[in-house]
Design a protein around this motif. Structure first.
Motif, PDB file in Angstrom:
ATOM      1  N   ASN A   1       0.816  -1.217   0.000  1.00  0.00           N
ATOM      2  CA  ASN A   1       0.000   0.000   0.000  1.00  0.00           C
ATOM      3  C   ASN A   1       0.850   1.267   0.000  1.00  0.00           C
ATOM      4  OD1 ASN A   1       0.912  -0.589   2.610  1.00  0.00           O
ATOM      5  ND2 ASN A   1      -0.813   0.483   3.584  1.00  0.00           N
TER       6      ASN A   1
ATOM      7  N   GLU B   1       0.735   3.826  -1.742  1.00  0.00           N
ATOM      8  CA  GLU B   1      -0.035   5.058  -1.965  1.00  0.00           C
ATOM      9  C   GLU B   1      -0.582   5.651  -0.676  1.00  0.00           C
ATOM     10  OE1 GLU B   1      -2.796   1.653  -1.831  1.00  0.00           O
ATOM     11  OE2 GLU B   1      -0.896   2.031  -2.877  1.00  0.00           O
ATOM     12  N   GLU B   2      -0.666   4.847   0.362  1.00  0.00           N
ATOM     13  CA  GLU B   2      -1.149   5.363   1.638  1.00  0.00           C
ATOM     14  C   GLU B   2      -0.032   6.026   2.449  1.00  0.00           C
ATOM     15  OE1 GLU B   2      -3.233   2.408   3.828  1.00  0.00           O
ATOM     16  OE2 GLU B   2      -4.507   1.817   2.128  1.00  0.00           O
TER      17      GLU B   2
ATOM     18  N   ARG C   1       3.430   8.543   3.000  1.00  0.00           N
ATOM     19  CA  ARG C   1       3.926   9.864   2.603  1.00  0.00           C
ATOM     20  C   ARG C   1       5.438   9.842   2.833  1.00  0.00           C
ATOM     21  NH1 ARG C   1      -0.272   9.502   0.834  1.00  0.00           N
ATOM     22  NH2 ARG C   1      -2.077  10.939   0.906  1.00  0.00           N
TER      23      ARG C   1
END
Length: 418
Positions: free
Chosen positions: A225, A227-228, A230
């Protein structure tokens, strides 16, 4: 200089010519004591060594002071407290008509874990050793110059204060307040950083600020994941690109990104990154402009969703700009050098020292009265041993000139707090 001064000074200068062996022996002992900036125990050993010499040889009042811990940002972005060594103040004749502040630092850049701990003779005149030039040799020069002054019949005209601080190599975070307090009490300053490699003097100096940008992001699995997450390192890379735009944006302004740390493994989106950088400025007014630019970089990172950036640091040393009083003082030293067959000049440099601090508080000073040597801040640091007596004679002649002939006009006009 009055014609008779040379005669009155000559026996004293000849006495200094005989001091090399004594100074060399002391230097060998001092260099063997580690006094890295993060080693307060070793710094205090060096301070006690010098304090005993000053007290015994100069019959001066010696005081030892503790400093508040240094608050710094570690590589995890946390504010931590660093214990500092002690500061020593040594004074004589505080009521004399001429007051001189002399300063040197006890710390070196070589920590207790450094592999550079011993001295080695490269030849009869060259000693390689940690802090030999920067500046244990310089403080010995200061000590012997003051001993020479005390032998002159006009010595009572000059009172002096010596500050030996433990934290110059890390920006004098704990001792800066002492320079602010002592500067108004003196007519001029003499500091014992090593001379430039050719024996000449540093004149104007840039200002310097050390800063830390701490960036928080969000961790996530790099495969499942990402994309979750930062990525704090990616944000730091963007920040560094923005910082580079500041580099050279004003004449003489330089920005160097020196350290970056973040992440723990390649299969995790890193949630933190720390960037440390240094900024040098030529003009005092550039400090506010630069701070605004740095705050804008921080704001840019914070405006991105999921990121949090904090900025720490300041311009701990403002530029040293040579005004008329500085030039007159340098010219007086130059004339002393001529009497010793030394052709001295001064030039601007990007390096900083406690001379910046004194200049900021209005005290004209010469800050490279120490020994000749080179390759400082490296394991190849060396001192030219014949400069121990050479530079002691130079400082002694300046002090004797002041005691005998008084202050130059611009310095005599300075109002000194008593």
């Amino acid at each position: 200089m009055k014609p008779e001064l040379h005669e009155s000074a000559q026996p004293i200068l000849q006495w200094l010519d005989q001091r090399r062996a004594w100074m060399e022996d002391r230097l060998l002992e001092l260099v063997s004591i580690n006094s890295g900036s993060h080693n307060p125990v070793g710094i205090d050993r060096v301070g006690e060594y010098f304090a005993a010499l000053f007290a015994d040889r100069l019959e001066a009042a010696v005081d030892k002071f503790s400093l508040d811990p240094w608050q710094r940002v570690d590589m995890q972005g946390q504010v931590v407290e660093q214990e500092l060594g002690s500061l020593w103040r040594i004074r004589k004749r505080p009521d004399a008509p001429i007051q001189v502040l002399l300063s040197g630092h006890l710390d070196t850049v070589f920590g207790a874990e450094s592999g550079f701990q011993k001295s080695t003779y490269l030849d009869k005149n060259t000693l390689n050793g940690p802090g030999a030039a920067d500046m244990k040799g310089g403080i010995l020069v200061m000590l012997c110059a003051l001993e020479a002054l005390e032998q002159h019949p006009d010595h009572y005209n000059v009172g002096w204060t010596v500050l030996l601080n433990p934290d110059e190599e890390v920006g004098s975070p704990g001792s800066a307040g002492w320079f602010a307090r002592e500067a108004p009490r003196h007519h001029l300053g003499m500091l014992y950083e090593p001379a430039l490699p050719d024996g000449n003097l540093a004149g104007g100096r840039k200002g310097s600020g050390n800063f830390t940008l701490s960036i928080g992001g969000r961790s996530a699995h790099a495969g499942r994941n990402p994309e979750e997450g930062r990525n704090a390192i990616s944000a730091a890379a963007h920040a560094i690109t923005l910082l580079e735009r500041i580099n050279g944006a004003r004449e003489g302004l330089t920005l160097n990104t020196g350290i970056i740390a973040g992440g723990t493994t390649t299969n995790q989106v890193p949630d933190s990154c720390v960037v440390k950088f240094n900024v040098r400025i030529r003009q005092p007014e550039d400090a506010d402009w630069c701070l605004t630019q740095l705050e804008n970089v921080q704001l840019t990172i914070n405006q991105a969703e999921g990121f949090n950036a904090s900025l720490h640091g300041s311009f701990g040393r403002m530029p040293k700009v040579l005004d008329d009083a500085h030039v007159e003082l340098y010219s007086l030293l130059q004339s002393c050098g001529h009497q010793l067959n030394l052709d001295l000049n001064w030039q601007s440099t990007g390096g900083v020292c406690d001379g910046n601090n004194l200049s900021t508080h209005g005290l004209p000073n010469i800050d490279t009265l120490g020994v000749r040597g080179g390759l400082i801040h490296s394991p190849d640091e060396f001192i030219c041993l014949d400069s121990l007596t050479e530079r002691a004679k130079l400082s002694a002649l300046l002090l004797i000139t002041l005691a005998h002939g008084g202050l130059p006009d611009s310095l005599a006009e300075r109002e000194v707090q008593r």
